[in-house]
Design a protein around this motif. Structure first.
Motif, PDB file in Angstrom:
ATOM      1  N   ILE A 119       3.591   3.285 -10.929  1.00 48.10           N
ATOM      2  CA  ILE A 119       2.833   2.661  -9.858  1.00 48.10           C
ATOM      3  C   ILE A 119       1.364   2.608 -10.258  1.00 48.10           C
ATOM      4  O   ILE A 119       0.690   1.622 -10.077  1.00 48.10           O
ATOM      5  CB  ILE A 119       3.019   3.428  -8.542  1.00 48.10           C
ATOM      6  N   ALA A 130       3.817  -0.205  -1.749  1.00 47.34           N
ATOM      7  CA  ALA A 130       3.073   0.357  -2.883  1.00 47.34           C
ATOM      8  C   ALA A 130       1.765   0.985  -2.417  1.00 47.34           C
ATOM      9  O   ALA A 130       1.377   2.055  -2.884  1.00 47.34           O
ATOM     10  CB  ALA A 130       2.807  -0.724  -3.930  1.00 47.34           C
ATOM     11  N   GLY A 136      -5.614  -2.376  -2.794  1.00 51.97           N
ATOM     12  CA  GLY A 136      -5.711  -3.742  -3.303  1.00 51.97           C
ATOM     13  C   GLY A 136      -5.296  -3.826  -4.758  1.00 51.97           C
ATOM     14  O   GLY A 136      -4.753  -4.827  -5.203  1.00 51.97           O
ATOM     15  N   TYR A 137      -5.533  -2.740  -5.488  1.00 50.11           N
ATOM     16  CA  TYR A 137      -5.191  -2.721  -6.910  1.00 50.11           C
ATOM     17  C   TYR A 137      -3.682  -2.812  -7.108  1.00 50.11           C
ATOM     18  O   TYR A 137      -3.207  -3.458  -8.036  1.00 50.11           O
ATOM     19  CB  TYR A 137      -5.741  -1.441  -7.543  1.00 50.11           C
ATOM     20  N   VAL A 138      -2.889  -2.167  -6.235  1.00 50.51           N
ATOM     21  CA  VAL A 138      -1.439  -2.169  -6.435  1.00 50.51           C
ATOM     22  C   VAL A 138      -0.720  -3.265  -5.662  1.00 50.51           C
ATOM     23  O   VAL A 138       0.481  -3.447  -5.833  1.00 50.51           O
ATOM     24  CB  VAL A 138      -0.789  -0.816  -6.066  1.00 50.51           C
ATOM     25  N   CYS A 139      -1.445  -3.996  -4.796  1.00 47.98           N
ATOM     26  CA  CYS A 139      -0.757  -4.956  -3.919  1.00 47.98           C
ATOM     27  C   CYS A 139      -0.138  -6.085  -4.736  1.00 47.98           C
ATOM     28  O   CYS A 139      -0.852  -6.852  -5.380  1.00 47.98           O
ATOM     29  CB  CYS A 139      -1.722  -5.529  -2.898  1.00 47.98           C
ATOM     30  N   ILE A 140       1.197  -6.196  -4.693  1.00 45.48           N
ATOM     31  CA  ILE A 140       1.825  -7.237  -5.498  1.00 45.48           C
ATOM     32  C   ILE A 140       1.733  -8.597  -4.808  1.00 45.48           C
ATOM     33  O   ILE A 140       1.931  -9.623  -5.446  1.00 45.48           O
ATOM     34  CB  ILE A 140       3.288  -6.910  -5.859  1.00 45.48           C
ATOM     35  N   ALA A 141       1.430  -8.610  -3.527  1.00 45.00           N
ATOM     36  CA  ALA A 141       1.251  -9.899  -2.847  1.00 45.00           C
ATOM     37  C   ALA A 141      -0.191 -10.394  -3.000  1.00 45.00           C
ATOM     38  O   ALA A 141      -0.525 -11.463  -2.508  1.00 45.00           O
ATOM     39  CB  ALA A 141       1.609  -9.775  -1.369  1.00 45.00           C
ATOM     40  N   ARG A 142      -1.036  -9.626  -3.679  1.00 49.42           N
ATOM     41  CA  ARG A 142      -2.442  -9.953  -3.930  1.00 49.42           C
ATOM     42  C   ARG A 142      -3.218 -10.196  -2.640  1.00 49.42           C
ATOM     43  O   ARG A 142      -4.047 -11.101  -2.557  1.00 49.42           O
ATOM     44  CB  ARG A 142      -2.576 -11.158  -4.870  1.00 49.42           C
TER      45      ARG A 142
END
Lengths: 318, 407
Positions: free
Chosen positions: B7, B329, B370-376
């Protein structure tokens, strides 16, 4: 090039953070498809072109329906994130290879409409997208959805049907290697146990699925089955048998882990997995259905908001 | 566990970079832009006035905020409500020079010294609150920022001057220097504690937790090394503070520079030989918590600690309209154990009060969500928006209460 003139380049303005882990929804789905690929190949190996037909039909129908829904809802098209492809492929994995075409198309349509778009699209569904379609078909056409009744021209046997009607001794002779390699009657993809196991482990180590759920689920199945097996080994099959039959592995790694319908934090995820796994054995032993995995997962999906309320105190403990 | 299961698996988050090179001097700017909001202009500071380096330009009424000095010799080209613009001129030989003040020799203590520092341009608020034990944050604040190690290794005299001045201010009883695990630094009279050097441990609440083992214990305060360095700089040079240390970095290049307050972003990037392309993002501050600038004539201020270029195409673009897909996440990564997914959705639909119930006040602003957000999604931005709205609401409420009690 000089940077001193304020208008020499056009800068992009965005919000922090300006670094990113690089993962996107689409990349996650690519990895999931990659993880499913061995099972797809083995399914075609075992069941031939009919299996390819079912998978292709489900995917094409599902993606078309998704595009249509998004158009009707006035949304931006997002079929290129491949989430519809994954959901419909997983749905196809739960069907017998000999399913009639209309059943496949109807199921894929139900998955996308009732399982996904009705709640607002990706990530908003309270129940697993693929299982919603499967469950609706299964209660409507139980015979057509039963692999044992549909796959007549094979020398394989359905280990779960054998267990249910002939007892644990009759399945004791089935080798676990055969089960691992998919030499059993079952849903076309769900029965490719080893391939799914490898794919699932790949996803878990990449952090794409949450290993807590998968580990919890398998532990739930194994522990529950072990309890029954120890109490009465004649009547109840071994935990490994349960782990490798039906759609246990598919459920543990690909269905129960769907992020939208599962809890977010570690302890709830483990509980969720354990409950789901235990439920599988309870349904298999006391229920009417031979497999039990899809219904067990749908049931724990319903519990996931409740499990999500188990949460730690925020930093500083207020 | 988080590292093992990918992660958070970014080597850049390890806040030790093994750099010991001393800071280079930045460019002498051809123009500067200084923020004057809240300041009272000094006499003779008006358009077309010629100012020299170290000359007082404006005073701030608060003791917590340092006065404003000219960083260069030049002419004031414009003064508006927010900024003072100065263009550099060639310096004639008879330029008046600012007399250095040796703060260490002067022997001032306590609030007198604080006032003196303010008069030398230091923001005394960031020198730490009054507390029992003060922890010096010896970790780089953001990943990518690399000036901490040189500050502790190579600029030792500045560090000692700062420690001595800070001790004389008498704001704390004990002092602890928190340094990265594996580091062998030691200073006379300063207790050091080793902490894991992984982002986000450089955030004050987490640093205090790593040092004390408790979350938000009483009697502990933090001070950033950056602010301490400014104090030491003033102590060593005896001149008013018109500089700041920043890391200028791009994908390939990274270096630490002592740059003049008010330098423009474009000149600094030129100096560091970083060429920009269209659609690159220029970040003022750290890559996780900073802000992007829209024009190259934006300037950096005393508090700025970094300037970064994020090349177009190196990260998936942020999508403002993207909806949360419940992947969880951010929930797993949040060091404050909050649910950034929920917070961001409440903010998205202007349900700010619900954010309060979800403990938005505990958010440390680390940006990992925000760094891990896969939906950006701009998760951190949503949270900052909600915080801002709640603060505005509270201020409004307070004003109304004051009105009622006075009426």
């Amino acid at each position: 090039m000089s940077n001193t003139s304020p208008t020499s380049v056009l800068l992009s303005v965005s919000a922090s953070p300006f670094w990113h882990c690089g993962r996107t929804v689409r990349a996650h789905r690519y990895h999931t498809l990659l993880a499913l690929l061995p099972a797809v190949l083995l399914a075609i190996w075992h069941w031939g072109l009919p299996a390819a037909r079912v998978m292709a039909l489900a995917i094409v129908t599902g993606v078309a329906v998704e595009a249509l829904c998004q158009r009707l809802m006035g949304r931006e098209l997002s079929i290129d994130d491949f989430s519809g492809v994954v959901a419909c492929l997983l749905f196809a994995f739960l069907l017998p290879a000999a399913s009639p075409w209309w059943l496949v198309m109807l199921g894929a349509t139900l998955c996308i409409t009732l399982g996904k778009m009705a709640f607002g699209g990706l990530g908003a569904n309270p129940l697993n997208t693929s299982l919603v379609g499967w469950a609706l078909l299964y209660v409507s056409w139980p015979v057509l959805m039963d692999p044992n009744a549909m796959q007549l021209t094979t020398q394989y046997i359905d280990p779960l049907v054998r267990l249910k009607y002939f007892g644990a001794e009759s399945v004791a002779s089935i080798s676990l290697t055969d089960l691992l390699l998919g030499k059993q009657i079952g849903a076309l993809g769900a029965s490719q146990t080893l391939a799914l196991l490898l794919g699932g482990i790949y996803l878990a180590t990449r952090g794409i699925i949450r290993w807590e759920i998968s580990a919890g689920f398998i532990m739930g199945v194994v522990v529950m089955a072990a309890i029954f097996h120890t109490v009465n080994p004649v009547q109840y099959a071994s935990p490994f048998f349960h782990m490798l039959t039906g759609s246990t592995i598919l459920g543990a790694f690909f269905l129960a882990t769907e992020p939208a319908s599962s809890p977010d934090r570690q302890i709830p995820m483990m509980f969720y997995g354990l409950l789901g796994g235990a439920m599988v054995i309870i349904i298999r032993i006391f229920g009417e259905y031979t497999d039990g995995v899809p219904f067990a997962i749908l049931l724990v999906n319903l519990l996931s908001p409740l499990l999500d309320s188990i949460r730690p105190k925020p930093f500083g403990g207020k | 566990m988080k590292q093992r299961f990918q992660i958070l698996n970014d080597p850049r988050f390890h806040l030790v970079y093994g750099i010991s090179q001393r800071f280079s001097d930045g460019p002498s700017p051809s123009k500067v832009r200084l923020n004057r909001e809240g300041f009272t202009l000094a006499q003779n500071v008006k358009k077309k006035a010629v100012v020299h380096s170290g000359m007082l330009l404006a005073e701030h009424p608060s003791i917590e905020k340092g006065d404003l000095f000219s960083p260069i010799y030049g002419e004031i080209t414009e003064i508006n409500e927010r900024s003072i613009f100065i263009s550099a001129l060639p310096q004639p030989p008879d330029t008046p020079e600012v007399e250095p003040v040796d703060l260490l020799q002067e022997g001032l203590e306590g609030d007198e010294l604080v006032m003196r520092c303010k008069k030398m341009g230091l923001n005394t608020r960031s020198l730490g609150c009054r507390c029992e034990t003060l922890i010096i944050n010896g970790l780089n604040p953001d990943p990518g920022v690399t000036w901490t190690e040189p500050m502790l290794n190579s600029h030792i005299r500045t560090f000692h001057a700062a420690m001595e001045l800070h001790r004389r201010m008498g704001r704390f009883k004990n002092v602890i220097l928190a340094i990265p695990q594996g580091s062998h630094l030691s200073y006379d009279g300063v207790k050091t504690v080793h902490v894991p050097a992984e982002y986000p441990n450089s955030l004050n609440p987490l640093l205090i937790k790593n040092v004390t083992g408790e979350e938000n214990p009483e009697g502990f305060g933090c001070i950033g090394l950056h602010n301490l360095w400014s104090l030491g700089r003033v102590g060593r040079t005896g001149l008013p503070l018109t500089e700041t240390v920043i890391t200028i970095g791009s994908y390939e290049h990274s270096g630490n520079y002592i740059v003049k307050d008010g330098s423009t972003v474009g000149e600094l990037l030129d100096f560091a030989r970083i060429a920009l392309k269209d659609h690159d993002t220029v970040v003022r501050g750290g890559p996780l918590r900073g802000e992007s600038v829209d024009r190259l004539d934006r300037s950096i201020t005393k508090g700025t600690y970094g300037l970064f270029v994020v090349e177009a195409g190196t990260i998936p673009p942020m999508e403002g309209h993207s909806s949360c897909i419940n992947c969880g996440a951010c929930v797993l990564i949040c060091p404050a154990r909050l649910s950034p997914s929920n917070l961001s959705r409440y903010a998205e639909f202007a349900l700010h009060e619900r954010c309060r119930k979800e403990h938005i006040d505990i958010c440390m602003d680390c940006g990992l969500c925000g760094y891990v957000c896969i939906a950006r999604r701009p998760v951190l931005q949503y949270i900052r928006l909600a915080k801002q709205k709640l603060a505005e609401k509270d201020a409004q409420k307070q004003r109304e209460e004051i009105k009622i009690t006075s009426a």
